[in-house]
Scaffold this motif. Structure first.
Motif, short mmCIF file in Angstrom:
data_model
loop_
_atom_site.label_atom_id
_atom_site.label_comp_id
_atom_site.label_asym_id
_atom_site.label_seq_id
_atom_site.Cartn_x
_atom_site.Cartn_y
_atom_site.Cartn_z
N ALA A 166 -10.18 23.50 20.11
CA ALA A 166 -9.44 23.23 18.88
C ALA A 166 -10.36 22.41 17.97
CB ALA A 166 -8.15 22.47 19.17
N THR A 167 -10.82 23.00 16.88
CA THR A 167 -11.83 22.36 16.06
C THR A 167 -11.27 21.20 15.23
OG1 THR A 167 -11.45 23.99 14.30
CG2 THR A 167 -13.19 24.47 15.91
N GLU A 168 -9.96 21.07 15.12
CA GLU A 168 -9.38 19.97 14.36
C GLU A 168 -8.58 19.01 15.23
OE1 GLU A 168 -7.19 21.22 10.96
OE2 GLU A 168 -8.92 22.15 9.98
N SER A 169 -7.64 19.50 16.00
CA SER A 169 -6.82 18.61 16.83
C SER A 169 -6.04 19.43 17.84
CB SER A 169 -5.84 17.80 15.96
OG SER A 169 -4.90 18.67 15.34
N ALA A 170 -5.55 18.73 18.88
CA ALA A 170 -4.65 19.30 19.88
C ALA A 170 -3.56 18.28 20.16
CB ALA A 170 -5.40 19.65 21.17
N THR A 171 -2.32 18.68 20.09
CA THR A 171 -1.19 17.77 20.23
C THR A 171 -0.24 18.27 21.30
OG1 THR A 171 -1.34 17.18 17.89
CG2 THR A 171 0.71 16.65 19.02
N PHE A 172 0.18 17.38 22.20
CA PHE A 172 1.22 17.67 23.18
C PHE A 172 2.42 16.79 22.84
CE2 PHE A 172 -2.66 18.87 25.30
CZ PHE A 172 -2.32 20.02 26.01
N SER A 173 3.54 17.37 22.51
CA SER A 173 4.77 16.63 22.25
C SER A 173 5.72 16.87 23.41
CB SER A 173 5.40 17.07 20.92
OG SER A 173 4.53 16.83 19.83
N THR A 174 5.76 15.95 24.36
CA THR A 174 6.55 16.12 25.57
C THR A 174 6.92 14.75 26.13
OG1 THR A 174 6.50 16.98 27.84
CG2 THR A 174 4.40 16.30 26.89
N PRO A 175 8.10 14.61 26.75
CA PRO A 175 8.47 13.32 27.34
C PRO A 175 7.73 13.01 28.63
CG PRO A 175 10.19 14.94 27.73
CD PRO A 175 9.20 15.59 26.81
N ALA A 176 7.06 13.99 29.22
CA ALA A 176 6.33 13.74 30.47
C ALA A 176 5.15 14.69 30.56
CB ALA A 176 7.25 13.94 31.68
N PHE A 177 4.03 14.14 31.06
CA PHE A 177 2.82 14.95 31.23
C PHE A 177 2.24 14.64 32.60
CE2 PHE A 177 -1.68 15.89 30.95
CZ PHE A 177 -1.70 17.10 30.28
N THR A 178 2.05 15.64 33.44
CA THR A 178 1.58 15.46 34.81
C THR A 178 0.40 16.38 35.08
OG1 THR A 178 3.83 14.91 35.53
CG2 THR A 178 2.23 15.50 37.25
N SER A 179 -0.62 15.83 35.75
CA SER A 179 -1.77 16.61 36.19
C SER A 179 -1.84 16.50 37.71
CB SER A 179 -3.05 16.09 35.54
OG SER A 179 -4.18 16.79 36.05
N ARG A 180 -1.84 17.63 38.40
CA ARG A 180 -1.87 17.65 39.86
C ARG A 180 -3.07 18.47 40.34
NH1 ARG A 180 3.74 18.86 39.07
NH2 ARG A 180 5.10 17.11 39.64
N GLY A 181 -3.59 18.09 41.49
CA GLY A 181 -4.64 18.89 42.11
C GLY A 181 -4.05 20.14 42.73
N VAL A 182 -4.87 21.16 42.91
CA VAL A 182 -4.44 22.42 43.51
C VAL A 182 -4.89 22.44 44.97
CG1 VAL A 182 -4.62 24.93 43.40
CG2 VAL A 182 -4.59 23.59 41.29
N GLY A 183 -3.97 22.82 45.86
CA GLY A 183 -4.29 22.83 47.28
C GLY A 183 -4.51 21.42 47.79
N ASN A 184 -5.64 21.17 48.44
CA ASN A 184 -5.96 19.84 48.95
C ASN A 184 -6.84 19.03 48.00
OD1 ASN A 184 -4.56 20.33 51.39
ND2 ASN A 184 -6.34 21.38 52.25
N ALA A 185 -7.12 19.57 46.83
CA ALA A 185 -8.01 18.89 45.89
C ALA A 185 -7.25 17.80 45.13
CB ALA A 185 -8.60 19.89 44.91
N ASP A 186 -7.98 16.75 44.80
CA ASP A 186 -7.41 15.69 43.97
C ASP A 186 -7.50 16.09 42.51
OD1 ASP A 186 -6.92 14.09 46.20
OD2 ASP A 186 -8.92 13.20 46.12
N SER A 187 -6.59 15.55 41.72
CA SER A 187 -6.61 15.80 40.29
C SER A 187 -7.53 14.79 39.62
CB SER A 187 -5.20 15.69 39.70
OG SER A 187 -5.23 15.85 38.31
N ALA A 188 -8.42 15.26 38.77
CA ALA A 188 -9.35 14.37 38.07
C ALA A 188 -9.36 14.73 36.60
CB ALA A 188 -10.76 14.49 38.65
N ALA A 189 -9.24 13.71 35.74
CA ALA A 189 -9.28 13.91 34.30
C ALA A 189 -10.53 13.25 33.74
CB ALA A 189 -8.03 13.33 33.64
N ARG A 190 -11.18 13.92 32.81
CA ARG A 190 -12.40 13.39 32.22
C ARG A 190 -12.26 13.44 30.70
NH1 ARG A 190 -18.01 13.15 33.59
NH2 ARG A 190 -19.37 13.38 31.75
N PHE A 191 -12.51 12.31 30.05
CA PHE A 191 -12.48 12.25 28.60
C PHE A 191 -13.88 11.92 28.10
CE2 PHE A 191 -8.17 11.38 29.93
CZ PHE A 191 -7.39 12.07 29.01
N GLU A 192 -14.45 12.82 27.34
CA GLU A 192 -15.76 12.58 26.74
C GLU A 192 -15.53 12.13 25.30
OE1 GLU A 192 -18.19 16.01 27.20
OE2 GLU A 192 -18.09 15.99 29.40
#
Length: 213
Positions: free
Chosen positions: A145-171
């Protein structure tokens, strides 16, 4: 029976056969009825009004004036015709590969089912309205998204798939307008929020870790 008499006998049948199918040019469209009705030009001076257009179930379109079609007249009766196909050479998405399928409009929007099982959607504004849920399953998900990305939600969850841990990276920078809570430690560079110590101002010795760390 001579040829002239035979020709006169079969003349009406020949004229009926010739009049059963005709090329048609769309003049007007009435999309209000349950079966779309067209006004079409047939011969140079022949105009047919209220001609029903038969479309494939699940697909419908509103053609522009000037689109071309095929009109069929049962029994050769030009007063009772139907249009069975309409195309528009001005806007058709051309140069498709063998086996490809596309839906298109005159504005340049297109859903293109390409080779190698690739689907390309081309538009200015894409809207998905699902009253209950949207589910996507894939190996990789990439959004640019060359300008912006917006999530309008009361809850946001990130989960790992299978046995993997969930990891978030912000550059880049991260700004939060409310409390950030974690069940684990927070580390800035090599400094741990839970276990960091620093020299005391009076004696120079290290302090104890933070209370509650």
């Amino acid at each position: 029976m001579d040829a002239n008499r035979f020709g006169r006998m079969i003349g009406p049948f020949v004229r009926s056969l010739r009049g059963m199918v005709a090329r048609a040019v769309v003049r007007m469209v009435n999309d209000g009825p349950k079966m779309q009705e067209l006004q079409v030009g047939l011969l140079a001076d022949e105009l047919a009004d209220g001609v029903e257009r038969f479309q494939n179930y699940g697909f419908t379109s509103h053609p522009h004036p000037g689109a071309e079609g095929v009109a069929v007249f049962v029994g050769g009766d030009r007063a009772h015709g139907v249009v069975i196909a309409v195309d528009d050479r001005r806007y058709r998405l051309a140069a498709l590969q063998p086996g490809e399928v596309a839906i298109y409009t005159d504005e340049g929007d297109a859903i293109h089912l390409m080779r190698d099982r690739t689907v390309r959607v081309t538009t200015l504004h894409l809207q998905v309205q699902a009253e209950e849920d949207v589910t996507m399953a894939t190996k990789r998900f990439d959004v640019t998204a060359t300008e912006s990305a917006t999530f309008s939600t009361p809850a946001f969850t990130s989960r790992g798939v299978g046995n993997a841990d969930s990891a978030a990276r912000f550059e880049g920078g991260l700004h939060a307008t409310d409390t950030i809570t974690t069940d684990a430690d927070v580390q800035a560079g090599s400094v741990s929020l839970r276990g960091h110590v620093h020299p005391e101002n009076d004696g120079g010795g290290p302090t104890s870790p933070p209370v509650g760390g």
